[in-house]
Motif scaffolding. Structure first.
Motif, mmCIF file in Angstrom:
data_model
loop_
_atom_site.group_PDB
_atom_site.id
_atom_site.type_symbol
_atom_site.label_atom_id
_atom_site.label_comp_id
_atom_site.label_asym_id
_atom_site.label_seq_id
_atom_site.Cartn_x
_atom_site.Cartn_y
_atom_site.Cartn_z
ATOM 1 N N ASP A 105 -7.702 10.976 -1.925
ATOM 2 C CA ASP A 105 -6.646 11.684 -2.655
ATOM 3 C C ASP A 105 -5.560 12.253 -1.751
ATOM 4 O O ASP A 105 -4.584 12.816 -2.242
ATOM 5 C CB ASP A 105 -7.263 12.829 -3.475
ATOM 6 N N PRO A 107 -2.322 12.783 0.139
ATOM 7 C CA PRO A 107 -0.991 12.170 0.021
ATOM 8 C C PRO A 107 -0.386 11.889 1.394
ATOM 9 O O PRO A 107 -0.375 12.760 2.264
ATOM 10 C CB PRO A 107 -0.186 13.227 -0.740
ATOM 11 N N THR A 109 2.791 9.181 3.430
ATOM 12 C CA THR A 109 3.801 8.123 3.352
ATOM 13 C C THR A 109 3.833 7.274 4.610
ATOM 14 O O THR A 109 4.425 6.192 4.608
ATOM 15 C CB THR A 109 5.207 8.726 3.182
ATOM 16 N N GLU A 194 13.468 3.544 -5.175
ATOM 17 C CA GLU A 194 12.270 3.061 -5.862
ATOM 18 C C GLU A 194 11.733 1.792 -5.202
ATOM 19 O O GLU A 194 10.519 1.568 -5.150
ATOM 20 C CB GLU A 194 12.578 2.800 -7.339
ATOM 21 N N LEU A 197 9.585 2.873 -2.373
ATOM 22 C CA LEU A 197 8.343 3.463 -2.885
ATOM 23 C C LEU A 197 7.391 2.386 -3.367
ATOM 24 O O LEU A 197 6.173 2.478 -3.179
ATOM 25 C CB LEU A 197 8.663 4.439 -4.025
ATOM 26 N N ALA A 198 7.938 1.344 -4.001
ATOM 27 C CA ALA A 198 7.107 0.246 -4.483
ATOM 28 C C ALA A 198 6.431 -0.474 -3.319
ATOM 29 O O ALA A 198 5.257 -0.865 -3.407
ATOM 30 C CB ALA A 198 7.961 -0.734 -5.294
ATOM 31 N N ARG A 201 3.521 1.736 -2.166
ATOM 32 C CA ARG A 201 2.388 1.664 -3.100
ATOM 33 C C ARG A 201 1.636 0.348 -2.927
ATOM 34 O O ARG A 201 0.395 0.314 -2.985
ATOM 35 C CB ARG A 201 2.880 1.803 -4.536
ATOM 36 N N SER A 202 2.367 -0.739 -2.725
ATOM 37 C CA SER A 202 1.726 -2.056 -2.595
ATOM 38 C C SER A 202 0.851 -2.139 -1.356
ATOM 39 O O SER A 202 -0.071 -2.964 -1.297
ATOM 40 C CB SER A 202 2.787 -3.155 -2.556
ATOM 41 N N ASP A 204 -0.854 0.531 -0.270
ATOM 42 C CA ASP A 204 -1.873 1.581 -0.464
ATOM 43 C C ASP A 204 -1.576 2.896 0.234
ATOM 44 O O ASP A 204 -2.489 3.682 0.516
ATOM 45 C CB ASP A 204 -3.273 1.095 -0.059
ATOM 46 N N ASN A 206 -0.478 6.614 -0.283
ATOM 47 C CA ASN A 206 -0.659 7.452 -1.470
ATOM 48 C C ASN A 206 0.610 8.262 -1.734
ATOM 49 O O ASN A 206 0.735 9.402 -1.316
ATOM 50 C CB ASN A 206 -1.860 8.378 -1.294
ATOM 51 N N SER A 208 1.964 8.311 -5.014
ATOM 52 C CA SER A 208 2.087 8.266 -6.471
ATOM 53 C C SER A 208 2.173 9.640 -7.119
ATOM 54 O O SER A 208 2.522 9.763 -8.288
ATOM 55 C CB SER A 208 0.902 7.501 -7.074
ATOM 56 N N SER A 209 1.846 10.689 -6.365
ATOM 57 C CA SER A 209 1.777 12.021 -6.955
ATOM 58 C C SER A 209 3.154 12.670 -7.062
ATOM 59 O O SER A 209 3.837 12.887 -6.070
ATOM 60 C CB SER A 209 0.855 12.921 -6.119
#
Length: 282
Positions: A105, A107, A109, A194, A197-198, A201-202, A204, A206, A208-209
């Motif tokens: 969990d 966070p 970048t 965005e 950010l995508a 996320r791709s 992994d 974290n 998304s929060s």
């Protein structure tokens, strides 16, 4: 600065093998030994831009950052694209059973990857929130020394710390093979497109929060106020005054849409610093 840095050349044997196993088995486990072998296969670039951490008398360090970089125009680093299997491996390491208890969990970048140098005393001015660090390799010493927290033995051990508090690395001994990984959140996340950010996320990371974005904005506001003071003594005074004001229960109850607890945690860490000289480095 980006143009001055060399390419990351990764011997992808370990990382690609893990990726293949994960696809076939539905989730292979990443160990510190796997990470060490992957880093040993990596040809690190010579980084000449991070002068704030370079040991005295050196002109470059062996280091690179994976994930989100930059402040005005945040983007996924070229190194991330060059070393995508390694990026996935390191992200799975943090978020898997051999990571810290809250790794799934936590966070983050970005990941700062370092090799064989002891950083001088500095702060990570673009970092927000907590960071996680772990060291791997054949070495002794090389502890993380954090103002107000003391020495943290990071060799094959996860430790959470605040990068905005002055810190450095103690002398590295033994065989001197020391790799360190620092997982952190770049404050520029709040300005990232965005598309970037995508990408994160791709891979992994974290990110998304939505609470993370609010926390970063609140912390950045506090740091801006503290750093606006022109001396360590003045910064110390600002921290104590802000902590006193935010500690008022009535104010906390009336604060809407602001991550007050996050701000208080930041101020509490600053208040643990001893003497005003430490604030000169913030």
């Amino acid at each position: 600065e980006r143009a001055k840095e060399e390419t990351v050349r990764v011997g992808l044997e370990v990382a690609q093998l893990w990726e293949l196993q994960e696809t076939r088995a539905g989730g292979a486990v990443v160990t510190s030994d796997m990470v060490l072998q992957a880093l040993r296969q990596t040809e690190f670039p010579r980084n000449i831009s991070r002068k704030s951490v370079m040991p005295e008398g050196t002109t470059f360090i062996e280091a690179f950052c994976l994930g989100l970089v930059g402040s005005r125009w945040p983007q996924v680093s070229d190194h991330t694209t060059e070393a995508e299997p390694l990026t996935r491996l390191l992200n799975a390491f943090l978020r898997g059973p051999h990571g810290p208890p809250d790794g799934q969990d936590f966070p983050f970048t970005s990941i700062q990857v370092n090799k064989n140098y002891a950083s001088k005393r500095h702060v990570d001015a673009n970092n927000m929130g907590d960071s996680y660090i772990i060291g791997v390799g054949d070495y002794s010493g090389g502890a993380l020394l954090v103002d107000g927290a003391g020495e943290l033995d990071v060799r094959h051990s996860w430790h959470k710390f605040d990068g905005n508090v002055p810190h450095c690395t103690t002398a590295v001994g033994g065989a001197g093979e020391r790799y360190s990984l620092i997982y952190f959140s770049n404050s520029s996340l709040v300005h990232a497109a965005e598309e970037e950010l995508a990408k994160l996320r791709s891979l992994d990371f974290n990110v998304s929060s939505l609470a993370l974005v609010g926390a970063l904005e609140a912390e950045r506001d506090v740091l801006r106020r503290v750093r606006a003071a022109d001396s360590g003594e003045a910064r110390c005074l600002v921290v104590h005054r802000l902590a006193d004001v935010l500690g008022d229960k009535a104010l906390i109850a009336s604060a809407q849409g602001r991550n007050v607890s996050c701000v208080l945690n930041r101020l509490k860490r600053f208040r643990h610093l001893t003497g005003t000289a430490a604030f000169d480095c913030i």
